[in-house]
Design a protein around this motif. Structure first.
Motif, PDB file in Angstrom:
ATOM      1  N   ASP A  35     -20.732  28.014  10.902  1.00 36.15           N
ATOM      2  CA  ASP A  35     -20.636  28.011  12.373  1.00 36.15           C
ATOM      3  C   ASP A  35     -19.292  28.546  12.876  1.00 36.15           C
ATOM      4  N   LYS A  36     -18.309  28.560  12.005  1.00 36.37           N
ATOM      5  CA  LYS A  36     -16.969  29.029  12.415  1.00 36.37           C
ATOM      6  C   LYS A  36     -16.814  30.529  12.155  1.00 36.37           C
ATOM      7  N   ILE A  37     -17.805  31.125  11.505  1.00 35.04           N
ATOM      8  CA  ILE A  37     -17.724  32.553  11.188  1.00 35.04           C
ATOM      9  C   ILE A  37     -18.425  33.357  12.290  1.00 35.04           C
ATOM     10  N   SER A  38     -17.735  34.380  12.810  1.00 33.60           N
ATOM     11  CA  SER A  38     -18.413  35.340  13.680  1.00 33.60           C
ATOM     12  C   SER A  38     -19.183  36.263  12.746  1.00 33.60           C
ATOM     13  N   VAL A  39     -20.473  35.995  12.625  1.00 34.17           N
ATOM     14  CA  VAL A  39     -21.264  36.647  11.587  1.00 34.17           C
ATOM     15  C   VAL A  39     -21.592  38.090  11.962  1.00 34.17           C
ATOM     16  N   GLU A  40     -21.326  39.002  11.044  1.00 34.14           N
ATOM     17  CA  GLU A  40     -21.700  40.399  11.259  1.00 34.14           C
ATOM     18  C   GLU A  40     -22.926  40.765  10.434  1.00 34.14           C
ATOM     19  N   LEU A  41     -23.028  40.155   9.253  1.00 37.18           N
ATOM     20  CA  LEU A  41     -24.146  40.468   8.349  1.00 37.18           C
ATOM     21  C   LEU A  41     -24.602  39.221   7.617  1.00 37.18           C
ATOM     22  N   THR A  42     -25.909  39.039   7.526  1.00 34.82           N
ATOM     23  CA  THR A  42     -26.450  37.971   6.688  1.00 34.82           C
ATOM     24  C   THR A  42     -27.437  38.619   5.735  1.00 34.82           C
ATOM     25  N   ILE A  43     -27.179  38.502   4.444  1.00 32.64           N
ATOM     26  CA  ILE A  43     -28.063  39.155   3.473  1.00 32.64           C
ATOM     27  C   ILE A  43     -28.643  38.097   2.526  1.00 32.64           C
ATOM     28  N   ILE A  64     -22.964  35.916   3.511  1.00 33.36           N
ATOM     29  CA  ILE A  64     -22.614  36.077   4.922  1.00 33.36           C
ATOM     30  C   ILE A  64     -21.277  36.803   5.039  1.00 33.36           C
ATOM     31  N   PHE A  65     -21.262  37.835   5.857  1.00 33.07           N
ATOM     32  CA  PHE A  65     -20.028  38.592   6.077  1.00 33.07           C
ATOM     33  C   PHE A  65     -19.666  38.518   7.555  1.00 33.07           C
ATOM     34  N   GLY A  66     -18.417  38.256   7.823  1.00 32.34           N
ATOM     35  CA  GLY A  66     -17.993  38.178   9.221  1.00 32.34           C
ATOM     36  C   GLY A  66     -16.503  37.925   9.319  1.00 32.34           C
ATOM     37  N   THR A  67     -16.087  37.333  10.427  1.00 31.63           N
ATOM     38  CA  THR A  67     -14.657  37.080  10.622  1.00 31.63           C
ATOM     39  C   THR A  67     -14.407  35.638  11.049  1.00 31.63           C
ATOM     40  N   ILE A  68     -13.260  35.140  10.658  1.00 32.52           N
ATOM     41  CA  ILE A  68     -12.724  33.885  11.198  1.00 32.52           C
ATOM     42  C   ILE A  68     -11.364  34.281  11.756  1.00 32.52           C
ATOM     43  N   ASP A  70      -8.788  36.709  12.902  1.00 31.42           N
ATOM     44  CA  ASP A  70      -8.705  38.139  12.583  1.00 31.42           C
ATOM     45  C   ASP A  70      -8.874  38.404  11.084  1.00 31.42           C
ATOM     46  N   LYS A  71      -9.374  37.391  10.354  1.00 34.13           N
ATOM     47  CA  LYS A  71      -9.569  37.558   8.901  1.00 34.13           C
ATOM     48  C   LYS A  71     -11.032  37.843   8.577  1.00 34.13           C
ATOM     49  N   LYS A  72     -11.238  38.779   7.668  1.00 39.30           N
ATOM     50  CA  LYS A  72     -12.601  39.075   7.224  1.00 39.30           C
ATOM     51  C   LYS A  72     -12.969  38.145   6.073  1.00 39.30           C
ATOM     52  N   VAL A  73     -14.143  37.568   6.168  1.00 33.75           N
ATOM     53  CA  VAL A  73     -14.566  36.652   5.101  1.00 33.75           C
ATOM     54  C   VAL A  73     -15.966  37.004   4.592  1.00 33.75           C
ATOM     55  N   ILE A  74     -16.169  36.724   3.315  1.00 34.91           N
ATOM     56  CA  ILE A  74     -17.520  36.810   2.761  1.00 34.91           C
ATOM     57  C   ILE A  74     -17.844  35.433   2.192  1.00 34.91           C
ATOM     58  N   ALA A  75     -18.967  34.891   2.601  1.00 33.47           N
ATOM     59  CA  ALA A  75     -19.277  33.517   2.210  1.00 33.47           C
ATOM     60  C   ALA A  75     -20.623  33.438   1.508  1.00 33.47           C
ATOM     61  N   MET A  76     -20.642  32.649   0.467  1.00 29.94           N
ATOM     62  CA  MET A  76     -21.904  32.367  -0.228  1.00 29.94           C
ATOM     63  C   MET A  76     -22.472  31.084   0.340  1.00 29.94           C
ATOM     64  N   ARG A  77     -23.631  31.201   0.975  1.00 27.33           N
ATOM     65  CA  ARG A  77     -24.317  30.000   1.432  1.00 27.33           C
ATOM     66  C   ARG A  77     -25.349  29.667   0.358  1.00 27.33           C
ATOM     67  N   GLY A  78     -24.993  28.732  -0.486  1.00 24.05           N
ATOM     68  CA  GLY A  78     -25.810  28.431  -1.655  1.00 24.05           C
ATOM     69  C   GLY A  78     -25.164  29.002  -2.897  1.00 24.05           C
ATOM     70  N   ARG A  79     -24.905  28.142  -3.870  1.00 22.89           N
ATOM     71  CA  ARG A  79     -24.294  28.607  -5.114  1.00 22.89           C
ATOM     72  C   ARG A  79     -25.253  28.361  -6.272  1.00 22.89           C
ATOM     73  N   PHE A  80     -24.879  28.909  -7.423  1.00 22.82           N
ATOM     74  CA  PHE A  80     -25.714  28.768  -8.617  1.00 22.82           C
ATOM     75  C   PHE A  80     -25.085  27.742  -9.548  1.00 22.82           C
ATOM     76  N   LYS A 257     -17.565  18.259   8.975  1.00 22.58           N
ATOM     77  CA  LYS A 257     -16.974  18.659  10.260  1.00 22.58           C
ATOM     78  C   LYS A 257     -15.471  18.841  10.111  1.00 22.58           C
ATOM     79  N   ILE A 258     -14.848  17.903   9.414  1.00 22.00           N
ATOM     80  CA  ILE A 258     -13.393  17.965   9.232  1.00 22.00           C
ATOM     81  C   ILE A 258     -13.042  19.098   8.265  1.00 22.00           C
ATOM     82  N   VAL A 259     -13.781  19.183   7.166  1.00 19.60           N
ATOM     83  CA  VAL A 259     -13.495  20.225   6.163  1.00 19.60           C
ATOM     84  C   VAL A 259     -13.652  21.611   6.804  1.00 19.60           C
ATOM     85  N   GLY A 260     -14.691  21.783   7.597  1.00 21.49           N
ATOM     86  CA  GLY A 260     -14.932  23.058   8.279  1.00 21.49           C
ATOM     87  C   GLY A 260     -13.761  23.436   9.171  1.00 21.49           C
TER      88      GLY A 260
END
Ligand code: HPA
Length: 269
Positions: A35-43, A64-68, A70-80, A257-260
């Motif tokens: 929710d804190k990421i301005s999402v540009e791409l969800t794959i 998920i690729f986006g920004t927090i 002015d930083k660009k972030v790539i996030a894995m929603r779900g890990r193995f 909520k706090i960790v986010g």
């Protein structure tokens, strides 16, 4: 492995992913950072070449690729997780991909059982070090020198500088943090009382079933790592109680909520 990683990187770059500042693995306890990421791409993972694909319907993850800020972030929603039956190569594949997308800083999160008697359920622990008790090592086998050296230095698995930075941010937000050593077991069973006792005896503060393979591979490739764990249950002598996945999820959801917020401020800073 090398060619697979490069092919996946090429695919993601063609989709529009360019040199993220941070790679983030959203484990239990960090789901809502999305929710804190301005999402540009969800794959969805199943669209990504060479990504492990879950056969369980509705259990697939997303990149998920986006920004927090002015930083660009790539996030894995779900890990193995290794306990799901993935090979070690599959478990750590996305971290390899992140590196060759240009990620130098990796943030990982998880839920864990606390064995330090000073801990309480719901505490947030910065991971200062780890102990690997998963019975397979992600770097076992022939070493590809293009990824990193055969023998990997592990003297600073979790960045001291990032830990100090997060402590400052938490103090400003009036959030109390714990710090400690995370021990990884294979799972998927939670620990017996004797096993929690062993975890404590060998010098750890918390126990879980993830993170360590990902951090090992990140260190292999020279990345800087930061880890945060939500203590969702306690394996402390005298107060060992029943643990369930539902309880773990419930506690993690509250801490989330706090960790986010902490990680949002951390990345922005
Ligand atoms: N043990 C292992 N993994 C866990 C635990 C635990 O007590 N809690 C959350 N993940």
């Amino acid at each position: 492995m090398w060619n697979k990683v490069q092919d996946t990187v090429k695919f993601l770059q063609e989709k529009g992913i360019t040199t993220p500042d941070y790679g983030i693995i959203l484990g239990t306890g960090l789901g809502n950072l999305v929710d804190k990421i301005s999402v540009e791409l969800t794959i969805p993972y199943e669209e990504i070449p060479n990504f492990p694909v879950s056969t369980v319907a509705g259990h697939s993850g997303q990149l998920i690729f986006g920004t927090i800020g002015d930083k660009k972030v790539i996030a894995m929603r779900g890990r193995f997780h290794y306990y799901e039956g993935w090979t070690m190569e599959q478990t750590v594949f996305p971290v390899r991909v992140m590196k060759y997308l240009g990620v130098e800083n990796l943030i990982v999160s998880n839920a864990s059982g606390g064995v330090n008697p000073a801990f309480k359920v719901g505490d947030i622990m910065l991971i200062t070090d780890h102990i690997n008790f998963i019975p397979e090592h992600p770097l076992r086998g022939g070493n590809d020198d293009r990824f990193g050296p055969r023998f990997v230095d592990m003297h600073e698995p979790y960045s001291y500088k990032m830990i100090a930075k997060m402590e400052k941010i938490a103090a400003k937000m009036d959030v109390t943090l714990q710090k400690g050593i995370y021990l990884a077991l294979q799972g998927p069973t939670f620990e017996t009382p004797a096993e929690y006792r062993m975890v404590k005896l060998v010098g750890a503060d918390a126990v879980g079933m993830s993170t360590v393979p990902e951090v090992i591979v990140a260190k292999h490739m020279g990345m800087t790592c930061f880890g945060i764990s939500v203590i969702t249950d306690l394996g402390v002598e005298g107060i060992v109680e029943e643990v369930s996945h539902e309880e773990v999820q419930k506690v993690a959801k509250v801490a989330e909520k706090i960790v986010g917020k902490l990680v949002e401020e951390f990345v922005k800073a």
